[in-house]
Design an enzyme around this catalytic site. Structure first.
Site, PDB file in Angstrom:
ATOM      1  N   HIS A  32      -7.633   2.073  -4.662  1.00 22.67           N
ATOM      2  CA  HIS A  32      -6.920   2.593  -5.830  1.00 22.67           C
ATOM      3  C   HIS A  32      -7.299   4.050  -6.101  1.00 22.67           C
ATOM      4  O   HIS A  32      -7.135   4.535  -7.214  1.00 22.67           O
ATOM      5  CB  HIS A  32      -7.244   1.745  -7.061  1.00 22.67           C
ATOM      6  CG  HIS A  32      -7.009   0.295  -6.888  1.00 22.67           C
ATOM      7  ND1 HIS A  32      -5.773  -0.222  -6.590  1.00 22.67           N
ATOM      8  CD2 HIS A  32      -7.850  -0.768  -6.939  1.00 22.67           C
ATOM      9  CE1 HIS A  32      -5.855  -1.539  -6.477  1.00 22.67           C
ATOM     10  NE2 HIS A  32      -7.110  -1.899  -6.678  1.00 22.67           N
TER      11      HIS A  32
ATOM     12  N   HIS B  29      -2.253  -4.528  -6.506  1.00 23.50           N
ATOM     13  CA  HIS B  29      -2.632  -5.078  -5.208  1.00 23.50           C
ATOM     14  C   HIS B  29      -1.411  -5.631  -4.487  1.00 23.50           C
ATOM     15  O   HIS B  29      -1.535  -6.426  -3.558  1.00 23.50           O
ATOM     16  CB  HIS B  29      -3.655  -6.204  -5.366  1.00 23.50           C
ATOM     17  CG  HIS B  29      -4.779  -5.850  -6.266  1.00 23.50           C
ATOM     18  ND1 HIS B  29      -4.761  -6.138  -7.608  1.00 23.50           N
ATOM     19  CD2 HIS B  29      -5.935  -5.202  -6.021  1.00 23.50           C
ATOM     20  CE1 HIS B  29      -5.880  -5.676  -8.159  1.00 23.50           C
ATOM     21  NE2 HIS B  29      -6.600  -5.112  -7.226  1.00 23.50           N
TER      22      HIS B  29
END
Lengths: 332, 332
Positions: free
Chosen positions: A56, A218
């Site tokens: 991320h 995700h």
């Protein structure tokens, strides 16, 4: 799988070595997979920590530094860090004033941060935690009971970090983080999947004429799979549920954050910001601050998310306060 | 083609509207496709301008502001801006001390900036130009006689902008830009093609197990098509020709810039920086400053470029000077 990596197994270690080499003035690698502010621990200052799966970037490691996080614990890609990491980070930044854990609402993150907090407590460190859960897309999710923690986390880390830097005590810092959580809403979408290096193939299949509205960071399923639409239609599809959720109201002041998922170029994010600005203004709401760019990503996924934070003078003051981290810097 | 756009025809206009809305404190749109620093013209200050095709964001529009560019002229995607734009920009930033055009070496850019300079000269504005040509990959290229202008341009804009901000005169600012050009070398690579919106299909075909070493920022062919390699091998393949070209020597101090092409996540760029740091240190060269991220992109192309600039105290001082633009900010 086409990636600039050596092996999936060494990816995070090598990334952290690169970060340490590039930002030796700001951070150090304290223990395996623990990024710590270079001058930690700072006596008398509340320590602020976050962590979660890698993939991320720049979140969270890119937000370690003056006026933001004291430490970050990156797990393997899309995998929660372990309690030992969080404990090491907590001890490394403890300056006697307690430590706040900012936790995104994923089952693994919550559980492991709780264990770390107990272990730290046993060693005499006061730990409090705030759970970020700002994604309005779905009620429960693949890895979550309740809403997922997404873009609001970036804003919380900046604002809470500024308060801790200014000397606020643990109760105040915790209350401020909860205030951000209570006033922030997000939603994202994807045009393409990403590929987790260890898996070697795309996380999900999606047609050339399809998009996923409400995607998780995700690649978790969102609200619906739709036919590809224009940027303006997509911006409407994200902004409307956000605006209606809290709800945001006429006269509100907001921070508007248009975030890229990693594979979407900046030129497109500004097209989205343009429409968001129009939609928000149309409801009589003022964008007082904004952030446009890749700050909480999903590897090379193409797509974006929108986050709106309702502002007041206190939040604006802490947002504007100096920050100096690898990924976010101003006033210094 | 999966993009967050409305139509290819409106993309740049809508992007600029988004930028203007997000950064009204820094920039204004002076004329169609002319981004000007909000407080331009500044009397007695040399104006610094650049421009080129869109699709390389944040370059150049994201670099307009205090301590960097006074104006930027974005063309259509991967298309040179027209002389009228450059003339409008030149007039908008002219404060009586002359204007420097920083021009990347592409045939269309060179020609159109030359026409604009002549037109501005006829209106009594002193204009000088420096051509950036830092790409060591190929001698001539699809759109270029001589080397292409790539990542070195970002560094030149920062350094030259700082000198102009500090009050340097036109001859000094021009000489400084030429000094950056003389001391900077770059090379890039791609894992995937990008898709120009108006074309609607990838610029080039590339196999799932192939990469292009020495790629241009518009997807122009590079030195060779090779089998996919590890990040470390790729970093070697880019760094070695750069280091050998000038050549950089033991004892040199450098700024190392690892740039993402738009579709490569930050986690991978740090893996590259780690190896670059090792290679450069192995030659007895010190990385004194660095920049890691997406600053001169090719839409959503996956890949990276490496730029090395040989530093001296003057270049370090101007690099470190305050800058406040949409994409680059420190010290303020």
């Amino acid at each position: 799988m086409k990636k600039l990596i050596n092996t999936p197994d060494t990816l995070v270690d090598e990334e952290l070595a690169g970060m340490a080499a590039a930002h030796a003035d700001l951070i150090r690698i304290e223990a395996p997979n623990v990024i710590v502010r270079k001058d930690a621990p700072r006596q008398g200052k509340v320590g602020v920590i976050s962590g979660g799966g890698s993939g991320h970037e720049p979140m969270h490691g890119g937000f370690v530094g003056l006026g933001m996080l004291d430490a970050a614990c990156p797990g393997a890609v899309f995998t929660s860090p372990v309690p030992d990491q969080m404990l090491a980070a907590t001890k490394a930044v403890s300056g006697g004033a307690g430590v706040l854990h900012i936790v995104k609402n994923y089952t693994g993150d919550i559980m492991n941060f709780e264990i770390a907090a107990e272990l730290a407590g046993a060693e005499g460190i006061d730990v409090e935690a705030v759970v970020m859960a700002d994604d309005v897309a779905v009620k429960d999710s693949l890895y979550t009971a309740g809403r997922r923690g997404v873009g609001g986390t970036v804003l919380a880390e900046k604002i809470v970090g500024a308060a801790a830097e200014a000397g606020a005590d643990l109760a105040t810092v915790k209350a401020l983080c909860q205030k951000v959580q209570d006033n922030v809403r997000s939603m994202g979408m994807a045009l393409t999947s990403c590929t987790v290096p260890a898996a070697g193939k795309p996380t999900f299949d999606i047609g050339d004429d399809e998009m996923e509205i409400g995607i998780g960071i995700h690649g978790e399923p969102g609200r619906e799979r739709r036919k590809l639409a224009t940027a303006d239609e997509i911006t409407e599809a994200l902004a409307t549920p956000i605006l209606d959720d809290m709800p945001f109201q006429k006269g509100d002041r907001v921070l508007a954050f248009v975030n890229g998922m990693g594979g979407t170029p900046l030129i497109e994010l500004y097209v989205v910001f343009r429409k968001l600005h129009e939609i928000v203004a149309g409801r009589g709401i003022t964008i007082e601050r904004n952030l446009v760019g890749n700050y909480i990503t999903s590897l090379e996924m193409a797509g974006c998310s929108i986050t709106l934070l309702k502002l007041d003078d206190e939040l604006v003051r802490f947002w504007d306060a100096p920050v100096h981290t690898p990924a976010l810097r101003w006033g210094v």
